[in-house]
Design a protein around this motif. Structure first.
Motif, PDB file in Angstrom:
ATOM      1  N   ASP A   1       0.829  -1.214   0.000  1.00  0.00           N
ATOM      2  CA  ASP A   1       0.000   0.000   0.000  1.00  0.00           C
ATOM      3  C   ASP A   1       0.858   1.256   0.000  1.00  0.00           C
ATOM      4  N   GLY A   2       2.022   1.186   0.664  1.00  0.00           N
ATOM      5  CA  GLY A   2       2.915   2.337   0.674  1.00  0.00           C
ATOM      6  C   GLY A   2       3.429   2.664  -0.719  1.00  0.00           C
ATOM      7  N   ILE A   3       3.743   1.624  -1.496  1.00  0.00           N
ATOM      8  CA  ILE A   3       4.199   1.843  -2.873  1.00  0.00           C
ATOM      9  C   ILE A   3       3.068   2.412  -3.725  1.00  0.00           C
ATOM     10  N   ILE A   4       1.866   1.861  -3.563  1.00  0.00           N
ATOM     11  CA  ILE A   4       0.736   2.302  -4.384  1.00  0.00           C
ATOM     12  C   ILE A   4       0.348   3.742  -4.063  1.00  0.00           C
ATOM     13  N   LYS A   5       0.515   4.169  -2.809  1.00  0.00           N
ATOM     14  CA  LYS A   5       0.193   5.557  -2.443  1.00  0.00           C
ATOM     15  C   LYS A   5       1.102   6.569  -3.137  1.00  0.00           C
ATOM     16  N   LEU A   6       2.278   6.112  -3.565  1.00  0.00           N
ATOM     17  CA  LEU A   6       3.187   7.002  -4.277  1.00  0.00           C
ATOM     18  C   LEU A   6       2.769   7.218  -5.729  1.00  0.00           C
ATOM     19  N   ILE A   7       1.832   6.382  -6.199  1.00  0.00           N
ATOM     20  CA  ILE A   7       1.369   6.456  -7.589  1.00  0.00           C
ATOM     21  C   ILE A   7       0.180   7.419  -7.675  1.00  0.00           C
ATOM     22  N   PRO A   8       0.094   8.234  -8.725  1.00  0.00           N
ATOM     23  CA  PRO A   8      -1.090   9.106  -8.892  1.00  0.00           C
ATOM     24  C   PRO A   8      -2.384   8.309  -8.896  1.00  0.00           C
TER      25      PRO A   8
ATOM     26  N   ALA B   1      -1.136   0.058 -11.155  1.00  0.00           N
ATOM     27  CA  ALA B   1      -0.105  -0.351 -10.197  1.00  0.00           C
ATOM     28  C   ALA B   1      -0.470  -1.669  -9.531  1.00  0.00           C
ATOM     29  N   HIS B   2      -1.755  -1.815  -9.136  1.00  0.00           N
ATOM     30  CA  HIS B   2      -2.213  -3.092  -8.558  1.00  0.00           C
ATOM     31  C   HIS B   2      -2.000  -4.229  -9.552  1.00  0.00           C
ATOM     32  N   CYS B   3      -2.340  -3.990 -10.818  1.00  0.00           N
ATOM     33  CA  CYS B   3      -2.199  -5.017 -11.851  1.00  0.00           C
ATOM     34  C   CYS B   3      -0.738  -5.426 -12.029  1.00  0.00           C
TER      35      CYS B   3
END
Length: 349
Positions: free
Chosen positions: A181-188, A195-197
């Motif tokens: 989730d920390g990585i995904i929060k960095l994505i717009p 990003a999930h995919c």
């Protein structure tokens, strides 16, 4: 001051100061680039250790998924069994096989000088063997050993790397969603579904690679133990274990693992060495071209030439850790290129 000497004009003085400033600016830029490159290299080694920790975490979660599918137990219980059971299995294997392996390693160490001298004597009887001995007897041997020492060096040392990797693996295993989730929060926001995919696809690929590597290592160990024992090769268990571990390094690992077994067989007879070489080749062929492709159906298809180039590059940059992780890292890069670039180009076309 003589009458012919002139005081430097203000413009000349300004030009001289400007030139000195440019020189110092250039020196500062070069120094900054050197520092950035050194930091990037160290950071790259750290990223490789993070990848190694992720791979071990993926193994723990895959083992936990298997236990959960079979038993329907709660997730936390399955993960505890996965982590604890893995360490227990390793401990039991070392308990039962550790003494025999350590004895065989001692025998191999004691007989190594005699093995090398006997192998040299056998090789000197053939024209090809003489050429190989001439190559190894001159300055090329020193260069070869220096390259090998550099190749098997790591940033923090082997034990230090393993210590860090295991702690990272435990942290990633206990709280995987925290880091994901920390990585995904960095994505717009509009790119988070992509990003999930990408993360899910990378997870499936890494699981496929791990599954194939583990099964390949076990099969190589079993087949070589049986084959070398039948041929009455000394320290067959250690040779098979060494070959199984080097299965982590595609292409180069198989060739390197074959050398000590053939040298030991050469001390018995030339025919035995040929048969042992065939055992190695047949074993590696069965595992690499029949078993592994059946398991790696979910893994991205990697071109062999690109895999070798990635191993050479990673070995130069990060030693043995880079070579071991070259294939999963290459698979991750190809997934990122496919999802973030190739598919977009296909949509435009």
């Amino acid at each position: 001051m003589t009458p012919n000497q002139k005081h430097p004009t203000e413009s000349e003085t300004q030009k001289e100061l400007t030139y000195i400033q440019k020189v110092w600016h250039t020196v500062a830029i070069v120094a900054l680039l050197v520092v950035v490159i050194l930091i990037a290299r160290v950071a790259f080694n750290v990223l490789l250790m993070v990848l190694a920790g992720i791979l071990i975490s993926v193994y723990f979660h895959g083992f936990g998924d298997l236990i959960q599918r079979r038993t329907k137990w709660p997730r936390r219980t399955c993960m505890l069994i996965s982590v604890g059971g893995s360490f227990v299995i390793l401990g039991v294997l070392f308990w039962f096989m550790g003494t025999k392996i350590s004895n065989q390693i001692a025998i191999l160490s004691d007989t190594l000088p005699h093995t090398i001298s006997t192998a040299k004597l056998k090789m000197s009887e053939t024209p090809l063997g003489k050429k190989a001995l001439e190559y190894l007897s001159d300055d090329n041997s020193d260069e070869l050993f220096a390259t090998a020492r550099k190749f098997f060096s790591t940033s923090f040392g082997v034990l230090g790397d393993l210590y860090i990797i295991m702690f990272l693996a435990i942290f990633f295993t206990t709280s995987p969603n925290l880091y994901k989730d920390g990585i995904i929060k960095l994505i717009p926001g509009d790119k988070r579904e992509l990003a999930h995919c990408v993360i899910d696809r990378i997870s499936v690929t890494l699981k496929g690679w791990l599954k194939s590597m583990m099964l390949s290592m076990v099969l190589v160990f079993i087949l070589l133990t049986v084959g070398l024992s039948i041929m009455s090769i000394p320290v067959a268990l250690v040779l098979a274990l060494f070959t199984g571990l080097l299965k982590l390094i595609p292409n180069f690992g198989s060739a390197a693992a074959m050398v000590p077994g053939v040298l030991l067989a050469l001390t018995i007879s030339t025919n035995t060495a040929i048969i042992v070489a065939l055992i190695y080749i047949v074993t590696q062929t069965i595992v690499s071209y029949i078993v592994t492709p059946l398991i790696q159906k979910k893994m991205i298809d990697l071109p062999p030439a690109l895999t070798i180039l990635a191993q050479v590059l990673m070995g130069t940059l990060s030693g043995v850790l880079g070579v071991v992780l070259a294939v999963p890292l290459l698979a991750i890069i190809m997934i990122l290129v496919d999802e973030l670039y190739v598919k977009k180009i296909d949509k435009v076309v």
